[in-house]
Motif scaffolding. Structure first.
Motif, mmCIF file in Angstrom:
data_model
loop_
_atom_site.group_PDB
_atom_site.id
_atom_site.type_symbol
_atom_site.label_atom_id
_atom_site.label_comp_id
_atom_site.label_asym_id
_atom_site.label_seq_id
_atom_site.Cartn_x
_atom_site.Cartn_y
_atom_site.Cartn_z
ATOM 1 N N LYS A 42 29.417 48.036 59.331
ATOM 2 C CA LYS A 42 28.425 46.934 59.083
ATOM 3 C C LYS A 42 27.620 46.507 60.323
ATOM 4 N N GLN A 43 26.310 47.003 60.137
ATOM 5 C CA GLN A 43 25.526 46.747 61.015
ATOM 6 C C GLN A 43 25.067 45.367 60.750
ATOM 7 N N ILE A 44 25.033 44.482 61.874
ATOM 8 C CA ILE A 44 24.710 42.878 62.020
ATOM 9 C C ILE A 44 23.455 42.761 63.091
ATOM 10 N N SER A 45 22.865 43.615 63.500
ATOM 11 C CA SER A 45 21.449 43.331 64.048
ATOM 12 C C SER A 45 20.454 43.895 63.392
ATOM 13 N N ASN A 46 19.182 43.628 63.769
ATOM 14 C CA ASN A 46 17.914 43.886 63.270
ATOM 15 C C ASN A 46 17.755 45.076 63.635
ATOM 16 N N SER A 47 18.071 45.497 64.976
ATOM 17 C CA SER A 47 17.821 46.782 65.904
ATOM 18 C C SER A 47 18.711 47.978 65.072
ATOM 19 N N ARG A 48 17.978 48.990 64.634
ATOM 20 C CA ARG A 48 18.928 50.055 64.058
ATOM 21 C C ARG A 48 20.054 50.493 64.921
ATOM 22 N N CYS A 49 21.122 50.759 64.348
ATOM 23 C CA CYS A 49 22.249 51.513 64.851
ATOM 24 C C CYS A 49 22.534 52.787 64.602
ATOM 25 N N ILE A 50 22.239 53.809 65.259
ATOM 26 C CA ILE A 50 22.131 55.366 65.060
ATOM 27 C C ILE A 50 23.152 55.998 65.705
ATOM 28 N N VAL A 64 27.627 50.637 72.653
ATOM 29 C CA VAL A 64 26.411 50.581 71.919
ATOM 30 C C VAL A 64 25.188 50.105 73.062
ATOM 31 N N THR A 65 24.022 50.246 72.612
ATOM 32 C CA THR A 65 22.736 49.982 73.584
ATOM 33 C C THR A 65 21.536 49.493 72.403
ATOM 34 N N ALA A 66 20.539 49.464 73.092
ATOM 35 C CA ALA A 66 19.265 49.257 72.430
ATOM 36 C C ALA A 66 19.380 48.090 71.277
ATOM 37 N N GLY A 67 20.024 47.058 71.424
ATOM 38 C CA GLY A 67 20.143 46.151 70.571
ATOM 39 C C GLY A 67 21.240 46.353 69.320
ATOM 40 N N CYS A 68 21.870 47.471 69.470
ATOM 41 C CA CYS A 68 22.762 47.837 68.097
ATOM 42 C C CYS A 68 23.963 46.865 68.356
#
Length: 75
Positions: A42-50, A64-68
């Motif tokens: 489950k992604q809980i950020s507005n930033s994409r998790c790729i 994790v990085t970049a707001g994920c």
């Protein structure tokens, strides 16, 4: 949470646990846990998790990085 799951797409069936890992302010963060694999539950950020770009895993855990920010199934 620990379960005996068929982890979708992984070819692994066995005990998993959930790890919440968060990149605050876009900074890299590592969540230490023994891992043979992981997937984003489950992604809980507005930033994409790729996978491979803003999140990944190795035998030492999930990164994790970049707001994920998300909940990861780890096995």
């Amino acid at each position: 949470m620990v379960g005996d799951d068929d982890v979708a797409g992984s070819g692994y069936r066995g005990a998993t646990h959930t790890v919440r890992c968060e990149s605050d302010d876009g900074r890299p963060h590592r969540c230490d846990t023994a891992a043979r694999g992981a997937r984003l539950q489950k992604q809980i950020s507005n930033s994409r998790c790729i996978q491979g770009e803003t999140w990944g895993w190795d035998p030492g855990g999930v990164w994790v990085t970049a707001g994920c920010r998300g909940d990861f199934a780890v096995w």
